[in-house]
Design a protein around this motif. Structure first.
Motif, PDB file in Angstrom:
ATOM      1  N   THR A 198       9.152  -6.017 -14.661  1.00 16.16           N
ATOM      2  CA  THR A 198       8.801  -4.903 -15.271  1.00 16.16           C
ATOM      3  C   THR A 198       7.293  -4.571 -15.117  1.00 16.16           C
ATOM      4  OG1 THR A 198      10.430  -5.145 -17.170  1.00 16.16           O
ATOM      5  CG2 THR A 198       8.667  -3.537 -17.453  1.00 16.16           C
ATOM      6  N   GLN A 199       6.594  -5.332 -15.072  1.00 15.75           N
ATOM      7  CA  GLN A 199       5.114  -5.424 -14.559  1.00 15.75           C
ATOM      8  C   GLN A 199       4.961  -5.211 -13.271  1.00 15.75           C
ATOM      9  OE1 GLN A 199       3.133  -4.579 -17.130  1.00 15.75           O
ATOM     10  NE2 GLN A 199       4.871  -4.978 -18.534  1.00 15.75           N
ATOM     11  N   CYS A 200       5.609  -5.858 -12.399  1.00 16.73           N
ATOM     12  CA  CYS A 200       5.510  -5.742 -10.942  1.00 16.73           C
ATOM     13  C   CYS A 200       5.994  -4.119 -10.624  1.00 16.73           C
ATOM     14  CB  CYS A 200       6.343  -6.634 -10.271  1.00 16.73           C
ATOM     15  SG  CYS A 200       5.765  -8.445 -10.098  1.00 16.73           S
ATOM     16  N   ALA A 201       6.704  -3.631 -11.276  1.00 21.50           N
ATOM     17  CA  ALA A 201       7.325  -2.341 -11.053  1.00 21.50           C
ATOM     18  C   ALA A 201       6.151  -1.172 -11.297  1.00 21.50           C
ATOM     19  CB  ALA A 201       8.463  -1.952 -11.620  1.00 21.50           C
ATOM     20  N   VAL A 233       3.169  -1.753  -8.864  1.00 22.79           N
ATOM     21  CA  VAL A 233       3.562  -1.197  -7.508  1.00 22.79           C
ATOM     22  C   VAL A 233       3.459   0.230  -7.582  1.00 22.79           C
ATOM     23  CG1 VAL A 233       5.782  -0.506  -6.133  1.00 22.79           C
ATOM     24  CG2 VAL A 233       5.336  -3.098  -6.652  1.00 22.79           C
ATOM     25  N   GLU A 234       3.787   0.855  -8.629  1.00 20.29           N
ATOM     26  CA  GLU A 234       3.818   2.322  -8.863  1.00 20.29           C
ATOM     27  C   GLU A 234       2.192   2.923  -8.918  1.00 20.29           C
ATOM     28  OE1 GLU A 234       5.036   5.821 -12.123  1.00 20.29           O
ATOM     29  OE2 GLU A 234       6.216   4.185 -11.562  1.00 20.29           O
ATOM     30  N   LYS A 235       1.281   2.084  -9.740  1.00 17.16           N
ATOM     31  CA  LYS A 235      -0.101   2.718 -10.063  1.00 17.16           C
ATOM     32  C   LYS A 235      -1.070   2.178  -9.168  1.00 17.16           C
ATOM     33  CE  LYS A 235      -3.406   2.997 -13.686  1.00 17.16           C
ATOM     34  NZ  LYS A 235      -3.634   2.919 -15.227  1.00 17.16           N
ATOM     35  N   HIS A 244       5.930  -5.415  -3.780  1.00 21.45           N
ATOM     36  CA  HIS A 244       6.702  -6.559  -4.591  1.00 21.45           C
ATOM     37  C   HIS A 244       7.709  -7.477  -4.083  1.00 21.45           C
ATOM     38  CE1 HIS A 244       9.687  -7.636  -8.056  1.00 21.45           C
ATOM     39  NE2 HIS A 244       8.696  -8.503  -8.089  1.00 21.45           N
ATOM     40  N   LEU A 245       7.285  -8.706  -3.685  1.00 20.17           N
ATOM     41  CA  LEU A 245       8.197  -9.700  -3.088  1.00 20.17           C
ATOM     42  C   LEU A 245       8.791 -10.478  -4.126  1.00 20.17           C
ATOM     43  CD1 LEU A 245       6.429 -10.125   0.237  1.00 20.17           C
ATOM     44  CD2 LEU A 245       8.202  -8.537  -0.273  1.00 20.17           C
TER      45      LEU A 245
END
Length: 169
Positions: free
Chosen positions: A50-53, A56-58, A63-64
């Motif tokens: 959730t935090q990686c997403a 990535v967006e901000k 993300h791997l």
């Protein structure tokens, strides 16, 4: 004198039209930057994905997920590692660090080759132990810069896992 040499070199190379421009022009393609890596660690359901997403967006990271790369490689019929990965996963063992790093490095290289500006990576679920970290340091020394580690330390009450599965962790 340097200016005269530059003029002759550009003329010999057939690039004398560049002399009309008073600002320096980059003649060589930009070198690929080293990957900037953030390791993302934490237990199952702690919110890493959730935090990686959100990051990535901000912030434009890529993300791997080490686990996802291993699962995808295991399913690939042309994979040189597929059978070995399958064996380790079935036995409940950690896949050799060299394989995991190879997959991560390949993915980072492909991402940066497609877009040289995409050199920031979140590596989710790696390293899982001291052996993984030592393998990373040995293999990736000078090839990538680890900025920091995001560690999600979350108790079962705050976890995203359904309560039925929490007992398994």
């Amino acid at each position: 004198m340097l200016s005269s040499c530059r003029s002759r070199l550009l003329h010999v190379l057939g690039l004398s039209f560049l002399l009309q421009n008073r600002h320096p022009i980059l003649l060589c393609p930009p070198r690929l930057m080293k990957p900037l890596v953030v390791f993302v660690l934490g237990g199952p359901g702690a919110g890493k994905g959730t935090q990686c997403a959100r990051i990535v967006e901000k912030y434009g990271y890529t993300h791997l997920s080490a686990g996802e790369l291993l699962r995808d490689e295991r399913k690939n019929p042309d994979s040189q590692y597929g059978e070995l990965i399958e064996k380790y996963i079935k036995e409940g063992k950690i896949v050799p660090v060299e394989i995991t790093i190879s997959l991560l490095k390949r993915e980072m290289d492909q991402t940066m080759a497609a877009n040289a500006q995409k050199n920031k990576f979140l590596i989710d679920g790696f390293p899982r132990n001291q052996d993984n970290l030592q393998g990373w340091n040995k293999t990736m020394d000078g090839k990538a810069d680890v900025s920091f580690v995001l560690f999600f330390d979350c108790n079962n009450e705050n976890s995203d896992l359904p309560s039925v599965n929490k007992a398994n962790y």
